[in-house]
Motif scaffolding. Structure first.
Motif, short mmCIF file in Angstrom:
data_model
loop_
_atom_site.label_atom_id
_atom_site.label_comp_id
_atom_site.label_asym_id
_atom_site.label_seq_id
_atom_site.Cartn_x
_atom_site.Cartn_y
_atom_site.Cartn_z
N THR A 165 36.82 36.23 12.44
CA THR A 165 37.86 37.31 11.67
C THR A 165 38.09 37.03 10.26
O THR A 165 38.14 37.93 9.50
N ALA A 166 38.04 35.54 10.00
CA ALA A 166 38.23 35.58 8.47
C ALA A 166 37.24 35.79 7.50
O ALA A 166 37.72 36.27 6.26
N LEU A 167 36.09 36.13 7.98
CA LEU A 167 35.19 36.81 6.91
C LEU A 167 35.38 38.23 6.99
O LEU A 167 34.53 39.09 6.09
N GLY A 168 35.96 39.03 7.79
CA GLY A 168 36.19 40.23 7.68
C GLY A 168 34.74 41.21 7.70
O GLY A 168 34.59 42.40 7.27
N GLY A 169 33.68 40.64 8.48
CA GLY A 169 32.56 41.29 8.67
C GLY A 169 31.59 41.24 7.57
O GLY A 169 30.68 42.18 7.51
N ARG A 170 31.94 40.39 6.42
CA ARG A 170 31.11 40.45 5.37
C ARG A 170 29.78 39.61 5.46
O ARG A 170 29.66 38.45 5.11
N ILE A 171 29.11 40.21 6.27
CA ILE A 171 27.76 39.44 6.65
C ILE A 171 26.52 40.29 6.25
O ILE A 171 26.76 41.52 6.54
N TYR A 172 25.60 39.69 5.30
CA TYR A 172 24.64 40.23 4.68
C TYR A 172 23.20 39.93 5.25
O TYR A 172 23.18 38.56 5.15
N ASP A 173 22.31 40.74 5.62
CA ASP A 173 21.05 40.26 6.24
C ASP A 173 20.06 40.23 4.66
O ASP A 173 19.42 41.35 4.59
N GLY A 174 19.88 39.01 4.14
CA GLY A 174 18.53 38.99 3.32
C GLY A 174 19.15 39.56 1.89
O GLY A 174 18.18 39.36 1.29
N TYR A 175 20.11 40.30 1.82
CA TYR A 175 20.29 41.03 0.47
C TYR A 175 21.86 41.16 0.47
O TYR A 175 22.44 41.53 1.38
N VAL A 176 22.27 40.82 -0.97
CA VAL A 176 23.76 40.96 -1.10
C VAL A 176 23.90 42.17 -2.12
O VAL A 176 23.19 42.05 -2.94
N PRO A 177 24.74 43.18 -1.64
CA PRO A 177 24.86 44.26 -2.65
C PRO A 177 25.54 43.90 -4.04
O PRO A 177 26.21 42.69 -3.93
N GLU A 178 25.30 44.74 -4.86
CA GLU A 178 25.70 44.35 -6.44
C GLU A 178 27.40 44.50 -6.34
O GLU A 178 27.87 43.54 -6.90
N LYS A 179 27.77 45.13 -5.55
CA LYS A 179 29.31 45.33 -5.57
C LYS A 179 29.94 44.68 -4.36
O LYS A 179 29.50 45.21 -3.29
N LEU A 180 30.58 43.68 -4.35
CA LEU A 180 31.45 43.07 -3.48
C LEU A 180 32.61 43.04 -3.20
O LEU A 180 33.50 43.38 -4.34
#
Length: 141
Positions: A18-33
């Motif tokens: 819950t604390a991560l709010g679904g911010r899980i990225y697979d192999g690539y992080v988008p430019e805008k976070l």
């Protein structure tokens, strides 16, 4: 077991934190976070996983690879705007993933992988951030 299924279960387990709010990225992080009110990035996890490998020590006398036994070694990078955020993120991930059941097997910290004692500064990204990699291992024998 198919690495795609293993990765999907790993991702689902991480998205349930819950604390991560679904911010899980697979192999690539988008430019805008996503950021907080002060403009700091919110903690997130980057997963890095490949396909399964065979276990040479598990081969029979023929010496051929056993396609029924697999070794899977994903990595999670726990990221935050400060070392404290990266450590807190890593603690949540470690609590969630250690001994979690994926398929019919157990995910465990990788005993043979490199260890990182402190968060690492990534000043190549904007804004700069800290990450703490955690190595995992799942063996299907």
């Amino acid at each position: 077991m198919d690495a795609t299924l293993l990765d999907a279960q790993l991702t689902a387990t991480l998205k349930a934190i819950t604390a991560l709010g679904g911010r899980i990225y697979d192999g690539y992080v988008p430019e805008k976070l996503p950021t907080d009110a002060a403009g700091y990035i919110l903690p997130y996890v980057l997963t890095l996983s490949g396909i399964t490998a065979d276990l040479p020590q598990e081969r029979d006398l023929s010496g051929q690879a056993d396609t029924t036994v697999h070794d899977w070694a994903p990595q999670t990078n726990c990221v935050g705007p400060t070392p404290g955020h990266a450590r807190a993120c890593a603690q949540l991930v470690a609590q969630s993933l250690t001994n979690t059941r994926i398929g019919n097997h157990w995910l465990k910290p990788d005993p043979d992988a490199f260890r990182v004692a402190t968060p690492i500064l990534d000043n190549q990204a904007t804004p700069a951030r800290f990450y703490l990699p955690l190595q995992w291992r799942l063996t299907t024998n």
